[in-house]
Design a protein around this motif. Structure first.
Motif, PDB file in Angstrom:
ATOM      1  N   ARG A 104     -32.479   5.320 -96.646  1.00 22.61           N
ATOM      2  CA  ARG A 104     -33.343   6.400 -96.440  1.00 22.61           C
ATOM      3  C   ARG A 104     -34.705   5.892 -96.529  1.00 22.61           C
ATOM      4  O   ARG A 104     -35.614   6.775 -95.948  1.00 22.61           O
ATOM      5  N   LEU A 105     -34.930   4.642 -97.283  1.00 20.94           N
ATOM      6  CA  LEU A 105     -36.307   4.195 -96.879  1.00 20.94           C
ATOM      7  C   LEU A 105     -36.645   3.676 -95.726  1.00 20.94           C
ATOM      8  O   LEU A 105     -37.735   3.989 -95.187  1.00 20.94           O
ATOM      9  N   SER A 135     -42.159   8.717-107.697  1.00 18.37           N
ATOM     10  CA  SER A 135     -42.058   9.000-106.043  1.00 18.37           C
ATOM     11  C   SER A 135     -43.188   9.970-105.732  1.00 18.37           C
ATOM     12  O   SER A 135     -43.736   9.988-104.665  1.00 18.37           O
ATOM     13  N   ASN A 175     -27.804   8.767-100.291  1.00 18.84           N
ATOM     14  CA  ASN A 175     -27.369   7.536-100.756  1.00 18.84           C
ATOM     15  C   ASN A 175     -26.433   6.773-100.107  1.00 18.84           C
ATOM     16  O   ASN A 175     -25.420   7.504 -99.618  1.00 18.84           O
ATOM     17  N   ILE A 186     -33.291  12.330 -94.878  1.00 22.25           N
ATOM     18  CA  ILE A 186     -34.185  12.486 -95.743  1.00 22.25           C
ATOM     19  C   ILE A 186     -35.253  13.608 -95.335  1.00 22.25           C
ATOM     20  O   ILE A 186     -35.208  14.142 -94.283  1.00 22.25           O
ATOM     21  N   ARG A 219     -30.365   2.690-101.671  1.00 21.29           N
ATOM     22  CA  ARG A 219     -31.465   3.884-101.175  1.00 21.29           C
ATOM     23  C   ARG A 219     -32.102   3.115 -99.800  1.00 21.29           C
ATOM     24  O   ARG A 219     -33.223   3.636 -99.464  1.00 21.29           O
ATOM     25  N   ILE A 228     -40.617  11.137-100.725  1.00 22.92           N
ATOM     26  CA  ILE A 228     -39.197  11.339-100.516  1.00 22.92           C
ATOM     27  C   ILE A 228     -38.767  12.622-101.344  1.00 22.92           C
ATOM     28  O   ILE A 228     -38.767  12.381-102.757  1.00 22.92           O
ATOM     29  N   PHE A 259     -33.618   2.281-106.747  1.00 17.18           N
ATOM     30  CA  PHE A 259     -33.469   2.019-105.363  1.00 17.18           C
ATOM     31  C   PHE A 259     -31.984   1.341-105.195  1.00 17.18           C
ATOM     32  O   PHE A 259     -31.235   1.538-104.245  1.00 17.18           O
ATOM     33  N   GLY A 288     -39.292   0.265-102.598  1.00 13.55           N
ATOM     34  CA  GLY A 288     -38.152   0.649-103.461  1.00 13.55           C
ATOM     35  C   GLY A 288     -38.172  -0.079-104.381  1.00 13.55           C
ATOM     36  O   GLY A 288     -38.012  -1.204-104.545  1.00 13.55           O
ATOM     37  N   ASP A 299     -39.592   4.873-103.343  1.00 10.86           N
ATOM     38  CA  ASP A 299     -38.340   5.424-103.700  1.00 10.86           C
ATOM     39  C   ASP A 299     -38.076   4.778-105.008  1.00 10.86           C
ATOM     40  O   ASP A 299     -38.318   3.621-105.145  1.00 10.86           O
TER      41      ASP A 299
END
Length: 288
Positions: A182-183, A135, A147, A156, A179, A142, A174, A197, A171
């Motif tokens: 959130r991406l 990351s 999640n 986020i 996730r 992030i 993944f 991801g 991310d």
């Protein structure tokens, strides 16, 4: 060209195989020079740095690296020690372990260790990182997010990363940790940034021409928001659901390539050509 890369990166989604064929870690040693590799392990992200450092030290020695050493940079004082510069200058491969990515940036940011890392990267050392160490490679990372949740405002938190890879947000773990939401939220904040991801036991090898190759057992998801025609991200109250329209998704397994600048699939034969080129000595680290 967008998505600027200044060298070779190996970005790992976490939980890479450490007991079987160790495909991803073996590729790291190969890229770093095989028996001529000089590997430096940075354990800054890990709370149990001694245990984590020892684990990767044994793994990389067992995979045939010529020289392996661990840098336990757990304070800014250590990260400003001039001896770090000499150790990184010798490295053909630098590996960031998992843990907490904010520990990496808050300890290394603005130090001589970070300057030495950037110089080693530009000089041809392969920079690798797993989980938190993945990351942190982009210039925006992030650091926190829910999640298995629909994308919402404030789900986020973003922060500056090490900046080894521009115009991408990464991310990890993944699919295994659900996730995608959130991406999508990260991309909605700035649709110009490409979301990447990476699943567990999966990695991408990114080269200086901004083309990458996928390795490992699972998949990589790319979230391209450049064509977004509408999003309500700037109008939301905390907890409200995100609306985002016309996002492009690419989901690719091992053997496929992706052009980060053009944001498109690359012919899988190219990956084979790249590997063949490395065998013939085209990788800069092979001669170091």
């Amino acid at each position: 060209m967008g998505n600027k890369v200044n060298g070779t990166l190996l970005v790992i989604g976490g939980a890479e195989d450490k007991q079987g064929k160790c495909e991803i870690l073996s590729d790291f040693i190969r890229l770093a020079g095989g028996p001529k590799a000089h590997v430096v392990i940075i354990t800054t992200a890990a709370l149990e740095s001694d245990r984590v450092g020892k684990k990767y030290y044994d793994l990389f020695e067992g995979l045939g690296a010529g020289t392996v050493e661990v840098l336990d940079l757990d304070s800014r004082k250590k990260a400003n020690n001039r001896s770090v510069v000499m150790k990184m200058a010798k490295a053909t491969g630098i590996f960031f372990t998992g843990g907490d990515q904010l520990r990496i940036t808050s300890i290394l940011g603005g130090t001589t260790a970070n300057e030495a890392l950037q110089k080693a990267y530009r000089s041809g050392a392969v920079i690798a990182g797993t989980s938190a160490g993945a990351s942190v490679m982009s210039n925006t990372m992030i650091v926190e997010g829910d999640n298995d949740e629909a994308p919402k405002l404030n789900t986020i938190k973003l922060a500056p990363g090490l900046g080894l890879l521009e115009e991408v947000v990464i991310d990890q773990h993944f699919a295994q940790r659900g996730r995608l939401g959130r991406l999508l939220s990260a991309v909605a904040h700035n649709p110009y940034i490409l979301g990447m991801g990476i699943d567990e036991d999966t990695a991408v090898i990114i080269r200086a021409d901004a083309k990458l190759e996928i390795i490992g057992s699972q998949t990589v998801t790319f979230v391209d928001g450049r064509g977004v025609s509408f999003t309500n991200v700037s109008e939301l109250s905390p907890g409200q659901a995100l609306a985002i329209d016309n996002v492009v998704l690419h989901v690719l397994p091992k053997g496929y390539g992706f052009d980060l600048a053009a944001r498109m699939l690359v012919n899988s034969e190219m990956c084979g050509e790249l590997k063949e080129g490395e065998k013939n000595g085209d990788n800069r680290n092979q001669s170091s």
